[in-house]
Design an enzyme around this catalytic site. Structure first.
Site, PDB file in Angstrom:
ATOM      1  N   TYR A 146     -26.315  14.311  31.167  1.00  0.00           N
ATOM      2  CA  TYR A 146     -26.443  12.923  30.739  1.00  0.00           C
ATOM      3  C   TYR A 146     -27.376  12.135  31.655  1.00  0.00           C
ATOM      4  O   TYR A 146     -28.300  11.455  31.198  1.00  0.00           O
ATOM      5  CB  TYR A 146     -25.080  12.204  30.683  1.00  0.00           C
ATOM      6  CG  TYR A 146     -25.319  10.722  30.680  1.00  0.00           C
ATOM      7  CD1 TYR A 146     -25.784  10.088  29.537  1.00  0.00           C
ATOM      8  CD2 TYR A 146     -25.204   9.968  31.851  1.00  0.00           C
ATOM      9  CE1 TYR A 146     -26.112   8.743  29.546  1.00  0.00           C
ATOM     10  CE2 TYR A 146     -25.521   8.633  31.874  1.00  0.00           C
ATOM     11  CZ  TYR A 146     -25.970   8.022  30.719  1.00  0.00           C
ATOM     12  OH  TYR A 146     -26.316   6.709  30.740  1.00  0.00           O
ATOM     13  N   CYS A 195     -22.193   3.399   7.670  1.00  0.00           N
ATOM     14  CA  CYS A 195     -21.268   4.140   8.523  1.00  0.00           C
ATOM     15  C   CYS A 195     -20.368   5.063   7.705  1.00  0.00           C
ATOM     16  O   CYS A 195     -19.627   4.620   6.827  1.00  0.00           O
ATOM     17  CB  CYS A 195     -20.408   3.165   9.326  1.00  0.00           C
ATOM     18  SG  CYS A 195     -19.205   3.984  10.406  1.00  0.00           S
ATOM     19  N   GLU A 234     -27.109   4.879  37.166  1.00  0.00           N
ATOM     20  CA  GLU A 234     -26.518   5.913  36.320  1.00  0.00           C
ATOM     21  C   GLU A 234     -25.420   6.674  37.039  1.00  0.00           C
ATOM     22  O   GLU A 234     -24.386   6.997  36.455  1.00  0.00           O
ATOM     23  CB  GLU A 234     -27.601   6.876  35.823  1.00  0.00           C
ATOM     24  CG  GLU A 234     -28.598   6.248  34.867  1.00  0.00           C
ATOM     25  CD  GLU A 234     -27.952   5.649  33.630  1.00  0.00           C
ATOM     26  OE1 GLU A 234     -26.823   6.022  33.288  1.00  0.00           O
ATOM     27  OE2 GLU A 234     -28.576   4.775  33.008  1.00  0.00           O
ATOM     28  N   CYS A 253     -16.624  -4.048  13.562  1.00  0.00           N
ATOM     29  CA  CYS A 253     -17.438  -3.599  12.438  1.00  0.00           C
ATOM     30  C   CYS A 253     -18.094  -4.766  11.696  1.00  0.00           C
ATOM     31  O   CYS A 253     -19.131  -4.604  11.049  1.00  0.00           O
ATOM     32  CB  CYS A 253     -16.589  -2.769  11.481  1.00  0.00           C
ATOM     33  SG  CYS A 253     -15.854  -1.307  12.255  1.00  0.00           S
ATOM     34  N   ASP A 289     -24.072  10.008  25.888  1.00  0.00           N
ATOM     35  CA  ASP A 289     -22.941   9.592  26.721  1.00  0.00           C
ATOM     36  C   ASP A 289     -21.747   9.297  25.825  1.00  0.00           C
ATOM     37  O   ASP A 289     -21.797   9.521  24.619  1.00  0.00           O
ATOM     38  CB  ASP A 289     -23.311   8.348  27.537  1.00  0.00           C
ATOM     39  CG  ASP A 289     -23.269   7.111  26.684  1.00  0.00           C
ATOM     40  OD1 ASP A 289     -23.664   7.204  25.496  1.00  0.00           O
ATOM     41  OD2 ASP A 289     -22.832   6.053  27.154  1.00  0.00           O
ATOM     42  N   CYS A 302     -21.439  -5.148  13.140  1.00  0.00           N
ATOM     43  CA  CYS A 302     -22.216  -3.913  13.290  1.00  0.00           C
ATOM     44  C   CYS A 302     -23.404  -3.860  12.338  1.00  0.00           C
ATOM     45  O   CYS A 302     -23.242  -4.059  11.124  1.00  0.00           O
ATOM     46  CB  CYS A 302     -21.324  -2.695  13.045  1.00  0.00           C
ATOM     47  SG  CYS A 302     -22.203  -1.135  13.286  1.00  0.00           S
ATOM     48  N   CYS A 360     -19.413  -0.852  18.631  1.00  0.00           N
ATOM     49  CA  CYS A 360     -18.700   0.341  18.163  1.00  0.00           C
ATOM     50  C   CYS A 360     -17.823   0.866  19.294  1.00  0.00           C
ATOM     51  O   CYS A 360     -17.955   1.988  19.757  1.00  0.00           O
ATOM     52  CB  CYS A 360     -19.704   1.396  17.721  1.00  0.00           C
ATOM     53  SG  CYS A 360     -18.977   2.754  16.777  1.00  0.00           S
TER      54      CYS A 360
END
Length: 312
Positions: free
Chosen positions: A132, A221, A49, A212, A150, A215, A205
């Site tokens: 985060y 959306c 991270e 899309c 994030d 997706c 995304c």
DNA sequence: AAATCGGGGCG
DNA sequence: CGCCCAGATTT
């Protein structure tokens, strides 16, 4: 204060089916990243991270792998030479993160007996760990419930729920509330949602050219439903300058010292940058940051090197 | 709230 | 060449 298993107030009714679609998609499309492997450690997750703060996954992968092989536990990194740590960090960028990661390792050893804490409040007290990263460690290292927000999740929620192309340049309180309301009640489900929503942002995304057609929530959306309106903040976003900046000068100096087997004399430092005043300012900044050690001679600085011993 | 802090790869 | 990347810290 409701127990953690209570659904967050104000969660919109449409969030549940949306989450289900994303979770199903994730089960079939998750990348096979080493910090997600069954044999991962909590420390390995934390290391990943920190490395991933502003650095893309593909560049972190080889560094993380070598890093964890060399320093598998917090105690290993805590005992390492800072110069070795900075060299292993290589060109991930923002080398102060490497210093903080070593400080974080020492804090984990000193405060928590070498075990990465589970409490988000304790994680937040660790060097280099912000909102985060603390939330990410709770979810990905410990399988706990947290609000992981994030750049990927921000974008997914901005589009799917907010109906806009991109989130605001800096995170807003309303955004955090919306993200919190979207987190499932259960710990396991919340951790899965964190990973899945991030992965959707990273793979589908995306900021540039969202896929899309691939997706799982395109039909739900809000941005798509609104006809893909353009980013309202576009005019106000400005790219950070790079060429000719102190940051570039600092990078040159760090690259020079990483590759140097012995201390570099001042003349050697001068050779990497044309403007002397800027170079001296940048070098002084690196010394002040603890990234560079200045060796003093009888008549001023005699050389520069990466800090050999941990700056405790 | 704004500034600072790397580096690279892709459209 | 602009833009973006699993942000944190300081001012």
């Amino acid at each position: 204060m409701p127990p953690a298993s209570t659904p967050p107030p104000g969660a919109p009714a449409e969030i549940a089916p949306l989450r289900a679609e994303v979770l199903t998609w994730f089960a079939a499309n998750a990348r096979d990243l080493p910090w997600r492997a069954p044999d991962r450690t909590a420390w390995g997750v934390l290391v990943s991270e920190v490395m991933l703060q502003q650095t893309p996954v593909v560049r972190v992968l080889p560094v993380w792998t070598a890093w964890m092989a060399r320093w598998p536990a917090p105690s290993d990194l805590a005992a390492a030479s800072t110069a070795d740590v900075l060299r292993a960090w290589d060109r991930l960028g923002y080398p102060r993160r490497a210093l903080r990661l070593q400080e974080c390792a020492r804090a984990v050893v000193d405060r928590h007996g070498g075990a990465v804490p589970r409490a988000e409040s304790a994680l937040l007290e660790l060097p280099g760990v912000g909102a985060y990263t603390a939330a990410a460690v709770v979810a990905f290292a410990h399988g706990g419930r947290s609000v992981v927000l994030d750049t990927n999740v921000r974008r997914v929620l901005a589009r799917a729920l907010g109906g806009v192309a991109l989130p605001a340049p800096s995170q807003t309180a309303a955004e955090v509330r919306r993200a919190a309301a979207a987190v499932p009640a259960g710990e396991r489900e919340a951790a899965a949602w964190a990973a899945a929503s991030m992965e959707l942002g990273a793979l589908v995304c995306t900021a540039r050219s969202p896929r899309c057609d691939a997706c799982p929530i395109a039909a739900r959306c809000a941005w798509r439903a609104a006809g893909y309106p353009p980013d309202a903040h576009a005019a106000r976003r400005r790219t950070q300058a790079w060429t000719g900046t102190d940051r570039q000068a600092r990078g040159r100096i760090m690259a020079l010292l990483r590759d140097a087997a012995r201390p570099v004399p001042p003349t050697g430092i001068d050779a990497v940058w044309p403007e002397r005043d800027q170079l001296r300012r940048s070098l002084a900044g690196l010394v002040a940051d603890g990234l560079v050690e200045e060796l003093r001679g009888a008549a001023g600085p005699s050389g520069y090197r990466l800090p050999v011993s941990p700056a405790r």
